[in-house]
Design a protein around this motif. Structure first.
Motif, PDB file in Angstrom:
ATOM      1  N   GLU A  58       0.805  -1.219   0.000  1.00 39.04           N
ATOM      2  CA  GLU A  58       0.000   0.000   0.000  1.00 39.04           C
ATOM      3  C   GLU A  58       0.841   1.275   0.000  1.00 39.04           C
ATOM      4  O   GLU A  58       0.622   2.167  -0.805  1.00 39.04           O
ATOM      5  CB  GLU A  58      -0.955  -0.013   1.188  1.00 39.04           C
ATOM      6  N   ASP A  59       1.777   1.399   0.891  1.00 36.15           N
ATOM      7  CA  ASP A  59       2.562   2.626   0.980  1.00 36.15           C
ATOM      8  C   ASP A  59       4.022   2.418   0.609  1.00 36.15           C
ATOM      9  O   ASP A  59       4.853   3.275   0.868  1.00 36.15           O
ATOM     10  CB  ASP A  59       2.479   3.203   2.403  1.00 36.15           C
ATOM     11  N   HIS A  60       4.336   1.317   0.030  1.00 36.33           N
ATOM     12  CA  HIS A  60       5.711   1.006  -0.349  1.00 36.33           C
ATOM     13  C   HIS A  60       5.856   1.194  -1.859  1.00 36.33           C
ATOM     14  O   HIS A  60       5.767   0.240  -2.623  1.00 36.33           O
ATOM     15  CB  HIS A  60       6.081  -0.422   0.063  1.00 36.33           C
ATOM     16  N   PHE A  61       6.100   2.422  -2.255  1.00 34.12           N
ATOM     17  CA  PHE A  61       6.120   2.724  -3.688  1.00 34.12           C
ATOM     18  C   PHE A  61       7.374   2.210  -4.376  1.00 34.12           C
ATOM     19  O   PHE A  61       7.352   1.950  -5.581  1.00 34.12           O
ATOM     20  CB  PHE A  61       5.931   4.221  -3.906  1.00 34.12           C
ATOM     21  N   LEU A  62       8.454   2.023  -3.634  1.00 30.58           N
ATOM     22  CA  LEU A  62       9.648   1.422  -4.224  1.00 30.58           C
ATOM     23  C   LEU A  62       9.360  -0.044  -4.580  1.00 30.58           C
ATOM     24  O   LEU A  62       9.722  -0.516  -5.658  1.00 30.58           O
ATOM     25  CB  LEU A  62      10.837   1.517  -3.262  1.00 30.58           C
ATOM     26  N   ALA A  63       8.680  -0.749  -3.690  1.00 30.67           N
ATOM     27  CA  ALA A  63       8.307  -2.143  -3.972  1.00 30.67           C
ATOM     28  C   ALA A  63       7.320  -2.206  -5.138  1.00 30.67           C
ATOM     29  O   ALA A  63       7.422  -3.080  -6.006  1.00 30.67           O
ATOM     30  CB  ALA A  63       7.702  -2.792  -2.738  1.00 30.67           C
ATOM     31  N   ARG A  64       6.381  -1.273  -5.165  1.00 29.70           N
ATOM     32  CA  ARG A  64       5.420  -1.249  -6.275  1.00 29.70           C
ATOM     33  C   ARG A  64       6.122  -0.986  -7.605  1.00 29.70           C
ATOM     34  O   ARG A  64       5.761  -1.564  -8.625  1.00 29.70           O
ATOM     35  CB  ARG A  64       4.352  -0.187  -6.035  1.00 29.70           C
ATOM     36  N   THR A  65       7.119  -0.100  -7.582  1.00 24.55           N
ATOM     37  CA  THR A  65       7.873   0.181  -8.802  1.00 24.55           C
ATOM     38  C   THR A  65       8.614  -1.069  -9.268  1.00 24.55           C
ATOM     39  O   THR A  65       8.603  -1.406 -10.461  1.00 24.55           O
ATOM     40  CB  THR A  65       8.867   1.339  -8.562  1.00 24.55           C
TER      41      THR A  65
END
Length: 125
Positions: free
Chosen positions: A31-38
């Motif tokens: 949810e708030d881990h945009f590095l992981a999402r990227t």
């Protein structure tokens, strides 16, 4: 030869669908881990791009062997009633369906990558 290739493509499509589903699920768990999402979106693009190339290559090989079968049947003088090349199923070919589905998933991963990268940059600022 052609039918075996289509069978293999159907089987491996199931494996690809499972891998894509795992990536989609993982993307929405962060949810708030945009590095992981990227990173997950990049992995999705890599997986989708590789699969698109496999499906495109299968389509080219199938067309190549179908032309060889047509030429062989013509050269041997096989009667029309016994020609296997005339047995084309109705509807859209399986490879075209897979290409369109994979292209749609590639677009999805590109949108996810832009979203995750934009949020990552905004978080850094």
């Amino acid at each position: 030869m052609i039918r075996n290739q289509e069978t293999y493509l159907s089987t491996t499509s199931g494996l690809y669908a499972v891998a894509a589903a795992v990536l989609v699920f993982s993307f929405f768990q962060q949810e708030d881990h945009f590095l992981a999402r990227t990173a997950i979106a990049l992995a999705g693009l890599l997986l989708g791009g590789t699969w698109y190339l496999i499906v495109a290559r299968t389509s080219v090989c199938t067309a190549h062997w179908k032309m060889k079968v047509l030429a062989l049947e013509s050269d041997l003088g096989v009667p029309q009633t016994f020609r296997i090349s005339d047995e084309t199923p109705k509807g859209m070919p399986k490879q075209k369906i897979l290409q369109m589905a994979t292209a749609a998933l590639l677009i999805y991963w590109a949108v996810c990558l832009v979203y995750a990268a934009a949020n990552l940059i905004a978080e850094m600022l």
